[in-house]
Design an enzyme around this catalytic site. Structure first.
Site, PDB file in Angstrom:
ATOM      1  N   HIS A 183     140.947 -78.298 112.649  1.00 25.81           N
ATOM      2  CA  HIS A 183     140.239 -79.053 113.696  1.00 25.81           C
ATOM      3  C   HIS A 183     138.744 -79.146 113.374  1.00 25.81           C
ATOM      4  O   HIS A 183     138.143 -80.214 113.465  1.00 25.81           O
ATOM      5  CB  HIS A 183     140.432 -78.393 115.069  1.00 25.81           C
ATOM      6  CG  HIS A 183     141.645 -78.885 115.787  1.00 25.81           C
ATOM      7  ND1 HIS A 183     142.907 -78.464 115.488  1.00 25.81           N
ATOM      8  CD2 HIS A 183     141.778 -79.801 116.789  1.00 25.81           C
ATOM      9  CE1 HIS A 183     143.771 -79.084 116.286  1.00 25.81           C
ATOM     10  NE2 HIS A 183     143.112 -79.907 117.084  1.00 25.81           N
ATOM     11  N   LYS A 210     150.412 -73.492 123.226  1.00 25.42           N
ATOM     12  CA  LYS A 210     150.798 -72.548 124.281  1.00 25.42           C
ATOM     13  C   LYS A 210     149.540 -72.033 124.941  1.00 25.42           C
ATOM     14  O   LYS A 210     148.507 -71.871 124.281  1.00 25.42           O
ATOM     15  CB  LYS A 210     151.634 -71.396 123.729  1.00 25.42           C
ATOM     16  CG  LYS A 210     150.870 -70.535 122.726  1.00 25.42           C
ATOM     17  CD  LYS A 210     151.557 -69.243 122.447  1.00 25.42           C
ATOM     18  CE  LYS A 210     150.895 -68.476 121.321  1.00 25.42           C
ATOM     19  NZ  LYS A 210     149.987 -67.419 121.752  1.00 25.42           N
TER      20      LYS A 210
END
Lengths: 280, 183
Positions: free
Chosen positions: B37, B102
């Site tokens: 990222h 999650k």
């Protein structure tokens, strides 16, 4: 004086790294099975079913239960009448980690520096805790630990006036703040007493104790029972998707402390709480 | 009942999903986690493009374990999402419509999701061997030097997940926790 060859140590560590990551320990598996029957949330129950099915697949196919095969945390208890031959004990352990993570197709998750962050590509160095004991035994325990749950852990330097109720609240606050992040159902290790680093180490060691076991100290056993019930009343549930299975167990270890201190460390682990042990 | 979702995840498809829906995704998704990222955003700043088409893309926050010989991929469960919160709003504004991970997200991510009609899915953390059985093809398409953190293009079939936050901002973590809380 008893001689132990480093080659034997490397081989044992290698095997334990692989076994701990492929095979879920029976105490955790049984606790999950039990939770499945008690869970009232349909999504929560589905999550628990996926988790045990996953453990079955990992075991049958010899693959890691979780992709985060962790940093290798190694606890060594070495008798003072043992002599290690063939090189350094730490090097032998790291070589075992290197080999285990390579031939076992385990993920290499270690970076050499917290800021520069270059992967060491062999999952070394391990984090090794040595403890010198009486006798001529050598006990090595490996607990690979993932970072998702580790990141949710906390340490509190509390005051004696906060008392046991303050400690319970701090532990509960840690669990509430963690919520769905550490892959609940969690296993929680707590260290009370000592000083800053001792409390953290006790919390980590508490995770080595099987879930469902209790402290020998009556007041600590009561604390474990009360806290597990409270944690499972938070509603967080399996994977944070609601239910009454937020934790499979909470183990608390204590140590003497300073008249001014009451450190409380909470080390959160996930449903893939792993460890393997060998006596050489 | 399971809802089948195919990629690309157009806004028309994402807006039809509701928090609590049990989903099976079939199609192409991309893995990216912390380091990928960071680099994607740096590269975009420098080059003006991403390593894959961000429009209607689903990013899976995952770093698989190595594949054994003859296997498509190793174990490949989700990693905790909040570490990508610093980067996700930018990607959502550039066309990303789905994230799989999650754990909880911050307010900036939730705002960016609403603004862009995106969805956040949770896969079962730690069910990595089970999830891998739904990954039929895997190929590293960028940042190979990052090892497990490289960007993998995955072809998945009936990839199991749950809608945790839908495009309207309904949040399953919050609603379900409240339902079962007895403290």
């Amino acid at each position: 004086m008893r001689e132990i060859e480093t080659a034997k140590i490397t081989e044992a560590v290698k095997k334990m790294c692989i076994d701990a990551n492929y095979f879920l320990n029976s105490d955790i598996y049984e606790a999950l099975e039990c939770a499945k029957n008690n869970e009232s949330s349909p999504i929560g129950k589905e999550m628990l079913c996926q988790i045990t099915k996953n453990a079955d697949i990992a075991k049958a196919n010899n693959v890691p239960i979780c992709q985060d095969t962790g940093m290798a945390i190694v606890f060594v208890e070495i008798g003072q009448e043992v002599h290690i031959s063939g090189g350094s004990l730490a090097d032998a352990i790291n070589e075992g980690v290197r080999q285990g993570y390579t031939v076992g197709y385990l993920r290499k998750s270690v970076v050499s520096d917290p800021f520069i962050r270059v992967n060491t590509k062999d999952n070394t160095p391990a984090i090794i805790h040595f403890n010198l004991v009486e006798g001529d035994g050598l006990k090595i325990e490996i607990a690979p630990k993932g970072a998702g749950s580790e990141n949710m852990s906390k340490i509190y330097m509390m005051k004696p006036s906060d008392g046991i109720e303050g400690a319970k609240q701090a532990i509960l606050d840690t669990i509430e703040a963690a919520g769905p992040n550490p892959c609940p159902p969690m296993v929680i290790g707590v260290g009370c007493g000592g000083n800053f680093e001792t409390a953290a180490l006790l919390a980590k060691k508490a995770l080595l104790r099987p879930v469902g076991s209790h402290s020998d100290k009556e007041h600590i056993k009561e604390m474990e029972i009360e806290l597990l019930e409270k944690i499972n009343s938070t509603g967080i549930g399996p994977q944070g998707l609601g239910g009454k299975t937020t934790a499979l167990g909470i183990n608390i270890e204590t140590y003497a402390t300073h008249i001014a201190c009451m450190p409380i460390a909470v080390n959160i682990s996930c449903h893939v709480t792993r460890h393997a042990v060998c006596n050489l | 009942m399971t809802i089948n979702v195919t990629t690309p995840l157009t806004k028309e498809k994402s807006s039809a999903l509701c928090a609590g829906d049990i989903i099976a995704i079939t199609g192409t998704i991309y893995t990216a986690r912390d380091a990928a990222h960071k680099r994607m955003l740096e590269d975009y700043e420098r080059l003006g493009y991403f390593p894959f088409d961000m429009e209607n893309a689903i990013i899976y926050y995952a770093g698989p374990s190595p594949a054994k010989p003859g296997e498509v991929i190793g174990s490949a469960g989700p990693t905790t999402s909040y570490r990508m919160d610093a980067y996700a709003p930018f990607l959502l504004d550039k066309g990303e419509t789905g994230m799989i991970g999650k754990g909880a997200r911050n307010a900036e991510v939730l705002d960016a999701m609403k603004r862009n009609g995106a969805v956040y899915f949770a896969a079962t953390g730690g069910a990595a061997a089970l999830i891998s059985s739904h990954i039929k093809k895997a190929e590293v398409i960028a940042y190979d030097d990052l090892g497990a953190e490289a960007i993998h293009k995955l072809y998945v079939e009936d990839f199991p997940c749950v809608v945790v936050v839908d495009s309207l901002g309904n949040n399953l973590y919050e609603s379900e926790k409240a339902k079962y809380r007895t403290l």
